[in-house]
Design an enzyme around this catalytic site. Sequence first.
Site, short mmCIF file in Angstrom:
data_model
loop_
_atom_site.label_atom_id
_atom_site.label_comp_id
_atom_site.label_asym_id
_atom_site.label_seq_id
_atom_site.Cartn_x
_atom_site.Cartn_y
_atom_site.Cartn_z
N ASP A 14 0.87 -1.18 0.00
CA ASP A 14 0.00 0.00 0.00
C ASP A 14 0.92 1.23 0.00
O ASP A 14 1.80 1.35 0.85
CB ASP A 14 -0.84 -0.09 1.30
CG ASP A 14 -1.81 1.05 1.43
OD1 ASP A 14 -1.51 2.16 0.94
OD2 ASP A 14 -2.88 0.83 2.02
N LYS A 67 -10.80 17.84 -28.02
CA LYS A 67 -11.09 16.44 -28.34
C LYS A 67 -12.24 16.40 -29.34
O LYS A 67 -13.02 17.35 -29.45
CB LYS A 67 -11.47 15.68 -27.07
CG LYS A 67 -10.35 15.68 -26.03
CD LYS A 67 -10.16 14.32 -25.40
CE LYS A 67 -9.08 14.33 -24.35
NZ LYS A 67 -7.75 14.01 -24.88
N ASP A 80 -5.65 19.85 -18.70
CA ASP A 80 -5.07 18.63 -19.26
C ASP A 80 -3.96 18.93 -20.27
O ASP A 80 -3.00 18.19 -20.38
CB ASP A 80 -6.21 17.83 -19.94
CG ASP A 80 -5.79 16.43 -20.35
OD1 ASP A 80 -4.95 15.83 -19.64
OD2 ASP A 80 -6.29 15.92 -21.37
N HIS A 105 1.54 20.59 -22.17
CA HIS A 105 1.93 20.28 -23.55
C HIS A 105 1.98 21.52 -24.45
O HIS A 105 2.96 21.76 -25.15
CB HIS A 105 0.98 19.25 -24.16
CG HIS A 105 0.83 18.00 -23.36
ND1 HIS A 105 1.85 17.49 -22.60
CD2 HIS A 105 -0.21 17.16 -23.19
CE1 HIS A 105 1.45 16.38 -22.01
NE2 HIS A 105 0.20 16.16 -22.35
N ASP A 108 6.82 15.68 -19.04
CA ASP A 108 5.81 16.12 -19.99
C ASP A 108 6.15 15.36 -21.27
O ASP A 108 7.15 15.66 -21.92
CB ASP A 108 5.91 17.64 -20.24
CG ASP A 108 4.80 18.11 -21.16
OD1 ASP A 108 4.54 17.41 -22.15
OD2 ASP A 108 4.21 19.15 -20.89
N HIS A 109 5.32 14.37 -21.60
CA HIS A 109 5.76 13.46 -22.66
C HIS A 109 5.91 14.14 -24.02
O HIS A 109 6.57 13.61 -24.90
CB HIS A 109 4.85 12.23 -22.74
CG HIS A 109 3.56 12.46 -23.46
ND1 HIS A 109 2.47 13.02 -22.85
CD2 HIS A 109 3.19 12.23 -24.73
CE1 HIS A 109 1.49 13.10 -23.72
NE2 HIS A 109 1.89 12.64 -24.88
C1 BG6 Z 1 -2.20 13.50 -22.31
C2 BG6 Z 1 -3.60 13.98 -22.04
O1 BG6 Z 1 -1.29 14.13 -21.43
O2 BG6 Z 1 -1.85 13.80 -23.65
C3 BG6 Z 1 -4.57 13.32 -23.00
O3 BG6 Z 1 -3.96 13.66 -20.71
C4 BG6 Z 1 -4.14 13.54 -24.43
O4 BG6 Z 1 -5.90 13.80 -22.79
C5 BG6 Z 1 -2.67 13.17 -24.62
O5 BG6 Z 1 -4.96 12.74 -25.27
C6 BG6 Z 1 -2.17 13.58 -25.98
O6 BG6 Z 1 -0.90 13.02 -26.19
P1 BG6 Z 1 -0.43 12.51 -27.62
O7 BG6 Z 1 0.97 12.10 -27.43
O8 BG6 Z 1 -1.36 11.39 -27.98
O9 BG6 Z 1 -0.60 13.66 -28.54
#
Ligand code: BG6
Length: 507
Positions: free
Chosen positions: A102, A356, A255, A260, A197-198
């Site tokens: 946990d 979206k 979000d 991003h 931050d991907h």
């Molecule tokens: C995420 C969001 O961080 O990034 C999602 O939470 C979004 O809502 C996504 O769809 C978009 O990432 P990518 O790499 O698919 O453009």
Amino acid sequence: MSSSARKSPPPPCAIVIFGANGDLTRRLIVPALYNLSRTGLLPPRFSLIGVDHNDRSTDEWRGKIHEFLEEQVGNSGEGALKKVDDKLWSPIADAMSFLKGDFTRDETYADLKKRLAECDKAKDLGGNVLFYMATADRFFPVIAQKLGESGLVDMKECKGFRRLIVEKPFGHDLESAKSLNACLLKYLREDQIFRIDHFLGKETVQNIMALRFANGLFEPIWNRDRIDHVQITVAESIGVGTRGKFYEGTGALRDMVPNHLFQLVAMTAMEPPVSFDAEDVRAKKAEIFKAVHPLTLADVVRGQYDAGAVGADNVPAYRAEDRVAPDSTTETYVALRLTIDNWRWAGVPFYLRTGKRLKARSTEIAIRFKRAPHALFRDTPMGELDADWLIARIQPDEGIRLRFNAKRPGQAMALESVAMDFKYKDYFKQAPSVGYETLIYDCLTGDTTLFQRADQVESAWGVVEPILEGWADSNPRQFPNYAAGSEGPVAANDLLARDGRSWRAIR
Ligand code: BG6
């Protein structure tokens, strides 16, 4: 990252994933490790410890993860067999062990300490540990606190490195981001913290730096003298899917924007750093958020999708999605106009939009240059004589396009906007990486360049804070206000029309 070629595998280490049974682990983290295995960039010796609250044996965990990986590789369209390659998978499989625990209890961390000592002894990992918080964000503070109190991230006590990856969302507003930063910084030093931050892992996002700073061509015209405005679009055709509960409390602004979209703004707008050292790059990016002119509600448009058709598919309204309130006021679209109060950008608007269930999936940064000053072509209808555009296409069809005017063949001096295209997949014969493997590799090697510093995150939240506050006081009455499959609400067009401009088509 990033200025030098990556060749050497990272040092031996243990990787601990909190949230081992979660979506992120199977969808992104393990596939990223698999990709590192493919490129020979896994640590030569490592342990992968999965922590989660469910009862599960190591064999069960490994089996489940393998199943998901098999599914992903099968769907990827890569490779003739479309099967997980055992040679690449076996170093990961051998490194895996599951630990039931946990996240909120001290015993979990005592067990983890013991497990880490065993792994270190068996594999000689030099005391190096990378902790990954792949859990719901409500657990971030408690995990950081327990790691701190148990001495697991204390650099005075530990030999080797101790690093922590923090996933998104990083806070919910300025105050919560500050309090999360304070909690992390109570137990860890800034250089131990990797806020992901991907978008920054996407090769095409990093390519903006190459485009700007590795060429003599663009930088001299990258300013208010030559640029009319910038449009940044992150359009998605998907809806909220199974994430209704999360999204209801989040919305498009939180979000996507302070993270991003603002990363794309920073890459586009930052001053050249003196080097590619993490601190030099991060300092230049942080300056941008400090220079953004305070936003007001008049600079922002929000929207929510209604039922409609995306391509050939009829899709429901946001309010009819799973785990979404039938009278929800959560925005699924946001457009905003911001200006940057510095010498380079004064008077150049940056228009941002994300949503979206839009017409298509399209992420791009489009720079519009000023029109040619000389009216040589005054007889050419202005509709035909477009200004020049430089478009960095982040996804899909990753690449860079330059649009300019050329003479149409024939006797008359008629002009047409034409394009010069660079496409990653044609030129390099491979798709650019999507990000997580780059980011995990950077954590394993201790490179913080592509991660957000505390001050960056806070100033980004600071920019959107007036909007969050303003919206909290005024519910949108006109929701839903755009059909799924459209280009977003009409009001977003007005945001640019006011300035005599219009959005590029989403395609
Ligand atoms: C995420 C969001 O961080 O990034 C999602 O939470 C979004 O809502 C996504 O769809 C978009 O990432 P990518 O790499 O698919 O453009």
